[in-house]
Structure formats: C-alpha cells, structure tokens
Design an enzyme around this catalytic site. Structure first.
Site, PDB file in Angstrom:
ATOM      1  N   GLU A  18       0.838  -1.224   0.000  1.00  0.00           N
ATOM      2  CA  GLU A  18       0.000   0.000   0.000  1.00  0.00           C
ATOM      3  C   GLU A  18       0.869   1.268   0.000  1.00  0.00           C
ATOM      4  OE1 GLU A  18      -3.456   0.010   2.533  1.00  0.00           O
ATOM      5  OE2 GLU A  18      -3.852  -2.101   2.120  1.00  0.00           O
TER       6      GLU A  18
HETATM    7  C1  FAD Z   1       2.166  -9.764   1.129  1.00  0.00           C
HETATM    8  C2  FAD Z   1       1.918  -8.863  -0.029  1.00  0.00           C
HETATM    9  C3  FAD Z   1       0.620  -8.502  -0.352  1.00  0.00           C
HETATM   10  C4  FAD Z   1       0.371  -7.678  -1.440  1.00  0.00           C
HETATM   11  N1  FAD Z   1      -0.916  -7.412  -1.825  1.00  0.00           N
HETATM   12  C5  FAD Z   1      -1.137  -6.749  -2.993  1.00  0.00           C
HETATM   13  C6  FAD Z   1      -2.459  -6.633  -3.531  1.00  0.00           C
HETATM   14  O1  FAD Z   1      -3.436  -7.069  -2.942  1.00  0.00           O
HETATM   15  N2  FAD Z   1      -2.603  -6.012  -4.731  1.00  0.00           N
HETATM   16  C7  FAD Z   1      -1.555  -5.490  -5.422  1.00  0.00           C
HETATM   17  O2  FAD Z   1      -1.759  -4.951  -6.503  1.00  0.00           O
HETATM   18  N3  FAD Z   1      -0.289  -5.573  -4.928  1.00  0.00           N
HETATM   19  C8  FAD Z   1      -0.061  -6.196  -3.746  1.00  0.00           C
HETATM   20  N4  FAD Z   1       1.221  -6.320  -3.266  1.00  0.00           N
HETATM   21  C9  FAD Z   1       2.302  -5.650  -3.944  1.00  0.00           C
HETATM   22  C10 FAD Z   1       2.883  -4.496  -3.137  1.00  0.00           C
HETATM   23  O3  FAD Z   1       1.995  -3.422  -3.137  1.00  0.00           O
HETATM   24  C11 FAD Z   1       4.258  -4.197  -3.731  1.00  0.00           C
HETATM   25  O4  FAD Z   1       5.126  -5.146  -3.186  1.00  0.00           O
HETATM   26  C12 FAD Z   1       4.727  -2.804  -3.481  1.00  0.00           C
HETATM   27  O5  FAD Z   1       3.983  -1.925  -4.261  1.00  0.00           O
HETATM   28  C13 FAD Z   1       6.206  -2.641  -3.802  1.00  0.00           C
HETATM   29  O6  FAD Z   1       6.479  -3.137  -5.073  1.00  0.00           O
HETATM   30  P1  FAD Z   1       7.725  -4.131  -5.298  1.00  0.00           P
HETATM   31  O7  FAD Z   1       7.691  -5.130  -4.230  1.00  0.00           O
HETATM   32  O8  FAD Z   1       7.719  -4.606  -6.688  1.00  0.00           O
HETATM   33  O9  FAD Z   1       8.963  -3.177  -5.041  1.00  0.00           O
HETATM   34  P2  FAD Z   1       9.699  -2.242  -6.089  1.00  0.00           P
HETATM   35  O10 FAD Z   1       8.773  -1.233  -6.647  1.00  0.00           O
HETATM   36  O11 FAD Z   1      10.480  -3.057  -7.035  1.00  0.00           O
HETATM   37  O12 FAD Z   1      10.692  -1.490  -5.094  1.00  0.00           O
HETATM   38  C14 FAD Z   1      11.818  -2.139  -4.477  1.00  0.00           C
HETATM   39  C15 FAD Z   1      12.411  -1.157  -3.487  1.00  0.00           C
HETATM   40  O13 FAD Z   1      12.798   0.041  -4.150  1.00  0.00           O
HETATM   41  C16 FAD Z   1      12.119   1.172  -3.616  1.00  0.00           C
HETATM   42  N5  FAD Z   1      11.777   2.077  -4.724  1.00  0.00           N
HETATM   43  C17 FAD Z   1      11.031   1.807  -5.820  1.00  0.00           C
HETATM   44  N6  FAD Z   1      10.935   2.900  -6.593  1.00  0.00           N
HETATM   45  C18 FAD Z   1      11.622   3.885  -5.969  1.00  0.00           C
HETATM   46  C19 FAD Z   1      11.906   5.255  -6.270  1.00  0.00           C
HETATM   47  N7  FAD Z   1      11.439   5.839  -7.353  1.00  0.00           N
HETATM   48  N8  FAD Z   1      12.638   5.942  -5.389  1.00  0.00           N
HETATM   49  C20 FAD Z   1      13.109   5.379  -4.261  1.00  0.00           C
HETATM   50  N9  FAD Z   1      12.891   4.104  -3.924  1.00  0.00           N
HETATM   51  C21 FAD Z   1      12.159   3.368  -4.764  1.00  0.00           C
HETATM   52  C22 FAD Z   1      10.877   0.596  -2.930  1.00  0.00           C
HETATM   53  O14 FAD Z   1      10.420   1.422  -1.876  1.00  0.00           O
HETATM   54  C23 FAD Z   1      11.412  -0.735  -2.410  1.00  0.00           C
HETATM   55  O15 FAD Z   1      12.110  -0.509  -1.215  1.00  0.00           O
HETATM   56  C24 FAD Z   1       1.477  -7.155  -2.179  1.00  0.00           C
HETATM   57  C25 FAD Z   1       2.776  -7.500  -1.829  1.00  0.00           C
HETATM   58  C26 FAD Z   1       3.010  -8.358  -0.792  1.00  0.00           C
HETATM   59  C27 FAD Z   1       4.418  -8.756  -0.492  1.00  0.00           C
END
Ligand code: FAD
Length: 627
Positions: free
Chosen positions: A437
C-alpha cells in the site's frame, strides 16, 4: 511534461524516457489538490492553522455507540471463535471464521445499509481495524484488502448507481474481493504495466490478457478490481498511455490462479498470481472511465491507506500490554526489568508513540467523517508512513524486552508451560506494512510531491524549459509577487494563534514549538527549492528529511490537541495525559532538531557516490568469504 490542472508543473525534459513516462503517468492520474489544503498541507508552507485541529474533532456519542455495538460483537466473536496462532501455524483461515465475520457484517462495515452494509463511519471502521490489528494480522489483511482497496471502496467512490446495485450487496454480505495492480515488472511503477485489455470489435466488452502478482484475497475472491492498459489515446500527436480499472468476476472463463504465494508472515494470506487469458469483461464493468484506472487506484488508496495505520495502533497497544506485563514480572539483577533504565526508556517511547499514532489516525478519520469528499491524501499518507515505521520499532522493542522469549514461538512457549505470547508472530506479520500500500520510500516521495505542490504551482513554471519564454516571464512576475509577501511571514510571525490560550501550559508550549517548526520547515524547503531548482526532485534523502520533520510536527500537533480535549472530559487522567503528551512531544522535538541540523550537515553526497560504486561492483571484494 507533467501537468496539473492542465498547467505544466514539473520539467521532464532532462529525464530518461522511462523516468519521464513514469512521472507523467502518475502526474496525470494525480487528482488536483483541493485549493484549501487541510491542516497537514499547511504545515509544509508555514500555515499552522490550529483551528483545524482544536477543539480536537472527537467522535460524537451517537456515532460511538453505533460503533460500540458492532465492536462488542466483533470482540466476542474473535475471543470465542478465532485462534490467531493456529491460523498462523496452519496457514489457513477456517471457513467458519470467514463465514462468521461475514455474518457479523465485517465485510461491509462502511457500505451503506441501502446496499446491505453496516453503514458505519470511517472512525468506527478504524476502531475495528485497531481491534483486529491487535489480535490477528491475517484477518486484518483479509478484511482490509477486501474493504480498503478491494471492490467496495472504489465502487463507493466511483461506481455508477447500476454498478453499486450489482456488486455492493454481494461484497457487503459475504463475497470476498481483491485489488490487482502489481505485476512482475510493476511494483511502484505502473508505467511498466503489461496486462492489456483490448476492446472487442463491437466495443461492448474488453478482452483481458496478462498476469497479476501478489493479489491478496485473489484465491478466495468472487470479484476483483483489475488495472490494465487499454489502447493509448493520441494527445498532441503522441500516443498517451491509458490504464483502466475493471471490476472482474472471478468465475469468468480464462482466469486461473497459477500460484499461491507464501510469505515470511501473514501465513494465511490468500494471495496469488492471477493469470488472465482472453477474459471477456463487459464495458459496463469499467470504473470511472476508460483511461482513469490509475486515478481510481490512487484515490482509493487515499482513504484506504488509513486502515493499516489503524491496525498498527492496535498491534502497538497489544505490544505495550505484553511489554508492561513482562517488565513487571521479570526480575533480573535484583529488580523487575522495567526498573532498569534501558528497558524503561523503551516503555516510555512506546507509550508516547502509541498516543501520538492514535491521535493522528483519529484526526484523519474525523476529516473523512465530516466530508467524504475531503482531500485526506496527505494526512493518510503521513499516518501510513509514521505508524508503520513506529509499529515496527515497537514490535522490535517488545521482542527485546521479552528477551529470548520474544524470539521463541508461541507454540513452543506453550509446550513448555509458559504463556503463549506471540511476539515472534507479530514481528513476522508486521514487517510487510512498510512495503505494501505504498512503500516507505514511495510514501516519502508522495508526501514530498504533495507538500511541494503549492510551491511547484507558483515557482516551477519559472524554471521549466519546456514552456514558452513569455509564459515563464509571466510566472516570474507572479512568483515574485507571491514570495515577496509569503517569505517575510515565515520569519516574522511568532505563533500565538487562535485557541492556543485555551491549552494547558504544558501542551501550549509544544503546540507553539510545532507552529514555529512549521515556519522553519517552510523556509528550509523554500531555500532548497531555490538552490536545487528542478533537481530537488532527485534529492530523495533531503526530501525525506523534510517529510519526516513535517510528520513529527503533525504528530506533536494532533497529540497536543487530542490531549487538550481529553483533559477537558476526563479530569482523572490529567496527570497521566500531561506526562504522556509532554514526553512524546519533547522526544519528538529532539528528533526534529536533529533532522533540521542534518539538512545542512550530512554525508548524503558521499553516500550516494559510494552506493553507485557498490552497485557497479567496484566494491565486490567486500563480499569475499561468503558462501
Ligand atoms: C504480502 C503482499 C501482499 C500484497 N498485496 C497486494 C495486492 O493485494 N494487490 C496489489 O496490486 N499488490 C499487492 N502487493 C504488492 C505491493 O503493493 C508491492 O510489493 C509494493 O507496491 C512494492 O512493489 P515491489 O515489491 O515490486 O517493489 P519495487 O517497486 O520493485 O521497489 C523495491 C524497493 O525500491 C524502492 N523504490 C522503488 N521505486 C523507488 C523510487 N522511485 N525511489 C526510491 N525508492 C524506490 C521501494 O520502496 C522498495 O524498497 C502485495 C505484496 C506483498 C508482499
């Protein structure tokens, strides 16, 4: 170029194509901020409007009693029918628990009774999240993913009358829903979305193809919201990406769950990979309009984001109860551990932060209850960022206070005859709160964007090389006029705002500090804007400090206003309240002072350069000797 209210605000000309695409997409989906920003928005521009938080907008007795009735039933149900450790151990929520929650109305807490819901307020919904968060992370996630981001919230906000009649009664009664945005390449950056929805030749439906990752509740859902790319629109001769939100029935042919994802915590999350192969979705299932999907997602999250911080309040309260008990019972080195200063400091910090966290959440919820269309995005984001990070530290401190028993599982503790205190489960379950979120990093960028909005509207066109010279000259004149009046006010005005005289002297002292810190923050932000220009956007660590200062000011202000309101109604707790608020505010002031200091005194640049050397592999010798 990124636009707001059809005027360009951010110069994207020097960005890489991928950066530009990501920023332009998010900017175009961003709802224009309401002209009159709320209390939190004012903090970043030196407008500390005490009248917005004082008298603290408490819950009316009538609204409270509506909530009490549901909360009593929920509490009884949880105590009698739910075993959170068993759910954690088996990784499954028993069907009768899901059915029981549905019977209680827990799936439709905020949905109007007209559509079969309980029709409770945002504050009562947050109270339910506090209760659930204190008890079972898995149930909190089930209810929250369904109600805060799943089908109910976007449907309440954007659904047509016909859509509401079709779907709300189902999701209010017993049908679980979910929200599917994330993909393999789409985490924080929706511009990379690959799921596509192509219109059928007759235009009556769309054919959905793609794969969504980590869809919470996806395995149980009857209906979900899916974000997909639809054919681009041509704007100024160039194709413009379109993301559209669809309500999708999970029994439509072509939908499969290809994998159930398992995690460090939240073991019973019904989370999976959902594949769509030629799935037909009728056009009437589009939410808001074609191309408005990201706006649906962002706006849904604006209020939806309040659930997690509320759950963090609940979890933190539970941790305090655990830590307090153990601090009294456990005697080491001749005294209960709560008497040792190193443990006592943790307990004081926990208590103060829980009070602040709850004050922030209740304040934000009260804004929604007064006006469902209020712009609460900044308040909700501040709550989400601060509460999830504080809760993590509180759980960590609780584990430290419990010592070895904190690290031992509840099952193992029980098996050798000790109380089954599940701190280890709390820790596993709560880590994700800083990732989903809106991760903490993304929340800081989001808040910085919102906080800088007033300055961007006035000042950014001056430096925007994508604009015509005549427009930039006009902007210079406008900006000079504005800042000639605004800037001196940030230095000259000592705070003695309306209402401050009604505050207890202990609280008034901290409220005055918060007001003055808000002017100082506004000045420092302005100085940084003038020295960095458009490059400020890249200074994430610096912006993060500004955001953290603003968040602490928000926490101090809401805590003082709430404590003041409680002093009036409850004389018996006066001494405790003042001690609590005074401790929290004093500690927070130290943090603020340190952060102001580090705006100028830091190693950010050296750190960034070193990190790039790490990333390029130059320092890979540091990894020698590992398996
Ligand atoms: C248990 C669980 C439940 C979830 N439930 C849902 C759901 O119901 N529906 C849904 O759609 N998604 C869901 N998600 C997805 C979740 O919202 C994402 O994991 C989250 O948005 C982060 O995306 P990512 O993990 O791909 O990280 P990434 O976007 O790849 O980021 C990796 C790291 O880099 C940082 N980062 C990324 N971009 C930047 C930037 N521009 N500047 C600085 N730092 C940055 C992030 O903060 C993070 O620390 C879920 C994930 C999990 C693990």
């Amino acid at each position: 170029m990124a636009t707001l209210d059809s005027k360009p605000v951010i110069d994207t000309s020097k960005m890489s194509p991928a950066q530009r695409e990501a920023l332009e997409l998010t900017e175009s989906a961003r709802e224009a901020a309401q002209a009159e920003r709320g209390f939190a928005g004012g903090l970043f521009v030196g407008r500390f409007d005490l009248t917005r938080i004082h008298p603290f907008p408490g819950q009316s007795a009538e609204d409270r009693s509506h909530g009490d009735e549901f909360l009593r039933r929920l509490e009884a149900f949880l105590k009698e029918h739910v075993n959170p450790d068993e759910i954690d151990r088996t990784g499954e929520i028993p069907p009768e628990v899901i059915e029981g929650l549905a019977r209680l109305g827990a799936f439709g807490i905020k949905i109007s009774p007209e559509f079969g819901g309980l029709g409770l307020s945002q504050t009562n919904y947050c109270r339910a999240a506090i209760m659930l968060g204190s008890f079972c992370g898995n149930l909190t996630a089930l209810i929250s993913a369904h109600q805060s981001i799943g089908v109910p919230q976007p449907l309440i906000l954007f659904g047509t009358e016909e859509q509401k009649r079709r779907f709300l009664p189902r999701v209010a009664r017993n049908e679980v829903s979910a929200f599917a945005l994330t993909e393999m390449k789409v985490g924080s950056d929706p511009a990379k979305m690959e799921t596509r929805a192509e219109p059928t030749p007759d235009g009556e439906a769309f054919i959905l193809n793609g794969e969504k990752l980590w869809c919470t509740n996806g395995l149980k859902a009857g209906v979900i919201v899916v974000m997909a790319k639809t054919p681009p629109k041509i704007v100024d001769g160039k194709p413009k990406n379109q993301i559209t939100a669809f309500v999708v029935e999970m029994n439509t042919p072509g939908i499969e769950i290809t994998h159930r994802c398992r995690f460090m915590g939240l073991k019973a999350l019904y989370n999976g990979v959902v594949r769509f192969t030629n799935v037909r979705v009728p056009r009437e299932n589009i939410l808001l309009a074609e191309g408005k999907g990201l706006r649906v997602a962002l706006t849904t999250l604006n209020t939806g984001r309040l659930t997690l911080p509320a759950a963090c309040v609940g979890l933190s309260k539970r941790c305090l109860a655990v830590a307090r008990k153990w601090a009294c019972e456990r005697v080491q080195w001749g005294a209960p551990i709560g008497k040792h200063a190193a443990i006592a400091e943790k307990l004081a910090r926990m208590a103060g932060e829980i009070f602040a966290m709850e004050s922030m959440v209740l304040f934000a919820a009260s804004i929604v209850d007064r006006d469902k269309t209020a712009d609460v995005r900044l308040e909700a984001a501040l709550c989400k960022l601060w509460a999830t990070e504080r809760a993590w530290e509180i759980v960590n401190d609780t584990m430290q206070i419990r010592g070895g028993r904190g690290y031992e599982t509840a099952e193992s503790l029980a098996a050798r005859g000790e109380e089954a205190v599940p701190v280890e489960r709390f820790m596993r379950d709560c880590r994700i709160n800083m990732i989903f979120e809106g991760s903490s990093e993304i929340m800081r960028l989001f808040i910085a964007r919102e906080a800088l909005d007033p300055h961007l509207k006035i000042g950014a066109p001056v430096l925007n090389s994508q604009l015509q010279v005549s427009e930039r000259v006009k902007s210079v004149i406008g900006a000079l006029g504005f800042y000639a009046k605004w800037y001196p006010r940030q230095w000259l005005l000592p705070f003695d705002g309306e209402g401050i005289k009604e505050f207890h002297p202990v609280l008034a002292k901290h409220a005055r500090f918060a007001a003055n810190a808000s002017h100082r923050l506004a000045r420092r932000l302005f100085h940084s804007m003038t020295s960095y220009g458009p490059k400020l956007e890249r200074e994430q660590v610096l912006l993060g400090r500004f955001v953290d200062i603003g968040t602490e000011i928000f926490a101090i202000a809401t805590s003082c206003a709430r404590a003041q309101a409680m002093l009036r109604t409850d004389e018996t707790t006066k001494k405790d309240l003042l001690a609590l608020a005074d401790y929290f505010c004093s500690a927070s002031r130290h943090r603020i002072d340190r952060m102001f200091y580090s705006i100028k005194h830091n190693v950010d640049l050296r750190g960034y350069k070193l990190a790039q050397r790490v990333v390029s592999g130059e320092l890979s010798w540091l990894e020698e000797g590992i398996v």
